[in-house]
Design an enzyme around this catalytic site. Sequence first.
Site, PDB file in Angstrom:
ATOM      1  N   ARG A   6      -6.135   0.994  -6.137  1.00 17.92           N
ATOM      2  CA  ARG A   6      -4.868   1.586  -5.668  1.00 17.92           C
ATOM      3  C   ARG A   6      -4.500   2.816  -6.495  1.00 17.92           C
ATOM      4  O   ARG A   6      -3.773   3.683  -6.046  1.00 17.92           O
ATOM      5  CB  ARG A   6      -3.714   0.574  -5.788  1.00 17.92           C
ATOM      6  CG  ARG A   6      -3.815  -0.625  -4.870  1.00 17.92           C
ATOM      7  CD  ARG A   6      -2.491  -1.378  -4.887  1.00 17.92           C
ATOM      8  NE  ARG A   6      -2.586  -2.733  -4.361  1.00 17.92           N
ATOM      9  CZ  ARG A   6      -2.464  -3.066  -3.078  1.00 17.92           C
ATOM     10  NH1 ARG A   6      -2.278  -2.124  -2.176  1.00 17.92           N
ATOM     11  NH2 ARG A   6      -2.526  -4.323  -2.697  1.00 17.92           N
ATOM     12  N   LYS A   8      -5.916   5.745  11.805  1.00 20.74           N
ATOM     13  CA  LYS A   8      -7.264   5.504  12.335  1.00 20.74           C
ATOM     14  C   LYS A   8      -7.117   5.212  13.824  1.00 20.74           C
ATOM     15  O   LYS A   8      -7.091   4.042  14.231  1.00 20.74           O
ATOM     16  CB  LYS A   8      -7.869   4.252  11.676  1.00 20.74           C
ATOM     17  CG  LYS A   8      -8.380   4.401  10.274  1.00 20.74           C
ATOM     18  CD  LYS A   8      -9.241   3.165   9.944  1.00 20.74           C
ATOM     19  CE  LYS A   8      -8.876   2.584   8.629  1.00 20.74           C
ATOM     20  NZ  LYS A   8      -9.620   1.355   8.305  1.00 20.74           N
ATOM     21  N   ASP A  59      -3.543   1.262  11.586  1.00 21.54           N
ATOM     22  CA  ASP A  59      -4.870   0.759  11.939  1.00 21.54           C
ATOM     23  C   ASP A  59      -4.800   0.214  13.364  1.00 21.54           C
ATOM     24  O   ASP A  59      -4.781   0.990  14.313  1.00 21.54           O
ATOM     25  CB  ASP A  59      -5.246  -0.286  10.880  1.00 21.54           C
ATOM     26  CG  ASP A  59      -6.698  -0.689  10.909  1.00 21.54           C
ATOM     27  OD1 ASP A  59      -7.569   0.176  10.854  1.00 21.54           O
ATOM     28  OD2 ASP A  59      -6.964  -1.906  10.997  1.00 21.54           O
ATOM     29  N   GLY A 105       0.774  -1.237   0.000  1.00 20.56           N
ATOM     30  CA  GLY A 105       0.000   0.000   0.000  1.00 20.56           C
ATOM     31  C   GLY A 105       0.806   1.289   0.000  1.00 20.56           C
ATOM     32  O   GLY A 105       0.327   2.314  -0.461  1.00 20.56           O
ATOM     33  N   ASP A 140      -5.985  -0.591  -1.301  1.00 16.33           N
ATOM     34  CA  ASP A 140      -6.824  -1.400  -2.193  1.00 16.33           C
ATOM     35  C   ASP A 140      -8.011  -2.022  -1.475  1.00 16.33           C
ATOM     36  O   ASP A 140      -8.038  -2.143  -0.247  1.00 16.33           O
ATOM     37  CB  ASP A 140      -6.002  -2.548  -2.776  1.00 16.33           C
ATOM     38  CG  ASP A 140      -5.739  -3.631  -1.727  1.00 16.33           C
ATOM     39  OD1 ASP A 140      -5.211  -3.294  -0.646  1.00 16.33           O
ATOM     40  OD2 ASP A 140      -6.092  -4.795  -1.971  1.00 16.33           O
ATOM     41  N   PHE A 178     -13.258   1.859   6.167  1.00 24.25           N
ATOM     42  CA  PHE A 178     -12.318   1.172   5.286  1.00 24.25           C
ATOM     43  C   PHE A 178     -12.144   2.010   4.025  1.00 24.25           C
ATOM     44  O   PHE A 178     -13.103   2.299   3.320  1.00 24.25           O
ATOM     45  CB  PHE A 178     -12.808  -0.244   4.931  1.00 24.25           C
ATOM     46  CG  PHE A 178     -11.742  -1.026   4.228  1.00 24.25           C
ATOM     47  CD1 PHE A 178     -10.783  -1.729   4.947  1.00 24.25           C
ATOM     48  CD2 PHE A 178     -11.664  -1.041   2.842  1.00 24.25           C
ATOM     49  CE1 PHE A 178      -9.772  -2.419   4.305  1.00 24.25           C
ATOM     50  CE2 PHE A 178     -10.656  -1.729   2.181  1.00 24.25           C
ATOM     51  CZ  PHE A 178      -9.710  -2.417   2.923  1.00 24.25           C
ATOM     52  N   VAL A 179     -10.908   2.424   3.771  1.00 25.53           N
ATOM     53  CA  VAL A 179     -10.662   3.365   2.675  1.00 25.53           C
ATOM     54  C   VAL A 179      -9.808   2.740   1.570  1.00 25.53           C
ATOM     55  O   VAL A 179      -9.061   1.792   1.809  1.00 25.53           O
ATOM     56  CB  VAL A 179      -9.985   4.653   3.197  1.00 25.53           C
ATOM     57  CG1 VAL A 179     -10.938   5.437   4.079  1.00 25.53           C
ATOM     58  CG2 VAL A 179      -8.688   4.337   3.940  1.00 25.53           C
TER      59      VAL A 179
HETATM   60  P1  XMP Z   1      -2.433  -2.707  11.352  1.00 28.37           P
HETATM   61  O1  XMP Z   1      -3.813  -3.123  11.781  1.00 28.37           O
HETATM   62  O2  XMP Z   1      -1.403  -3.721  11.719  1.00 28.37           O
HETATM   63  O3  XMP Z   1      -2.538  -2.787   9.808  1.00 28.37           O
HETATM   64  O4  XMP Z   1      -2.106  -1.314  11.800  1.00 28.37           O
HETATM   65  C1  XMP Z   1      -2.161  -1.847   8.916  1.00 28.37           C
HETATM   66  C2  XMP Z   1      -2.437  -2.444   7.578  1.00 28.37           C
HETATM   67  O5  XMP Z   1      -3.818  -2.847   7.460  1.00 28.37           O
HETATM   68  C3  XMP Z   1      -4.317  -2.521   6.198  1.00 28.37           C
HETATM   69  N1  XMP Z   1      -5.450  -1.601   6.352  1.00 28.37           N
HETATM   70  C4  XMP Z   1      -6.178  -1.084   5.351  1.00 28.37           C
HETATM   71  N2  XMP Z   1      -6.107  -1.260   4.019  1.00 28.37           N
HETATM   72  N3  XMP Z   1      -7.913   0.216   3.717  1.00 28.37           N
HETATM   73  C5  XMP Z   1      -6.976  -0.591   3.214  1.00 28.37           C
HETATM   74  O6  XMP Z   1      -6.909  -0.722   1.984  1.00 28.37           O
HETATM   75  C6  XMP Z   1      -8.074   0.443   5.042  1.00 28.37           C
HETATM   76  O7  XMP Z   1      -8.946   1.199   5.472  1.00 28.37           O
HETATM   77  C7  XMP Z   1      -7.143  -0.262   5.910  1.00 28.37           C
HETATM   78  N4  XMP Z   1      -6.988  -0.277   7.265  1.00 28.37           N
HETATM   79  C8  XMP Z   1      -5.944  -1.117   7.478  1.00 28.37           C
HETATM   80  C9  XMP Z   1      -3.170  -1.871   5.452  1.00 28.37           C
HETATM   81  O8  XMP Z   1      -2.546  -2.849   4.667  1.00 28.37           O
HETATM   82  C10 XMP Z   1      -2.220  -1.410   6.508  1.00 28.37           C
HETATM   83  O9  XMP Z   1      -0.860  -1.354   6.096  1.00 28.37           O
END
Ligand code: XMP
Length: 185
Positions: free
Chosen positions: A169, A135, A107, A49, A163, A156-157
Site C-alpha cells: 500500500r 478497470k 472494478d 484502499g 494492497d 491486478f494492481v
Molecule cells: P468492485 O469489484 O466492487 O470492487 O468494483 C472494488 C474493490 O475491489 C478491490 N480491487 C482491487 N484491489 N488491486 C487491489 O488491490 C486491484 O487490482 C483491485 N481490483 C479491485 C478494491 O478493494 C476495490 O475497492
Amino acid sequence: MTTTHSPREDIAEVIATEAEIRDAVERLAGELTEDVGELSPILVGVLNGAFVFLADLVRRLDFPLEIDFMNASSYGEGTVSEGLEIQTDLSLDVEGRHVVLVDDILDTGQTLQGLVRHVTGRGAASVRTCCLLDKPARRTVDFEADYVGIEIPDRFVVGYGLDFAQRHRNLPFIGVLRPELYQSQ
Ligand code: XMP
C-alpha cells in the site's frame, strides 16, 4: 513474514507513475471544485484502499468540506443475490447533504453501486462517485463513476493504497507484482 527488501523490488511493471497520479488527482480536484465546491460536501473515503488517494485529493480542494469513511465488501453475483456487507458505516449524518464517495479502484462496480444505494437511503441530497482507477473491462453491473482518474487494463494492481495481502500500500506509484509473488500466497 519478515522481509527487509523494498516493496519496489516486487514490481514487474509500473501501470501509473507518480507524475501520472499527480496529474490525475489535480484534474479530479478541478472537476470536483467546479461541481461541488459550493455545496459544502461530505467526502467519504472507502477503506482501506482509498486512504492515500483521499489524503492527496483533499489537500488540493480549497473549499469547505467534511470527511468520513466507510468500509464495505460486495458479495454475490448477478442482480438478485448481490449485496453489500458494511463493516464500517458513516459516522456523519448525511441527510440533506451532498456526498462524494471516494474509492481507489472501480472494478466490477458492485461495491460503489451498493454504497451509492446505501448513502442515498440515508437521505443524502446527492451522491457522486470519484475513483482514481477504473478497470472498465471488469464491470459486471451497470455502473460508471462520475469522476475517473486513470483507466487501466484488466490487471491486478498494487500501490498508492492498494494492497496484495495487506502489503505494498505504501508504494507511491501503481504497479503489477511479479507473477511468482501472487502464486506464493
Ligand atoms: P468492485 O469489484 O466492487 O470492487 O468494483 C472494488 C474493490 O475491489 C478491490 N480491487 C482491487 N484491489 N488491486 C487491489 O488491490 C486491484 O487490482 C483491485 N481490483 C479491485 C478494491 O478493494 C476495490 O475497492
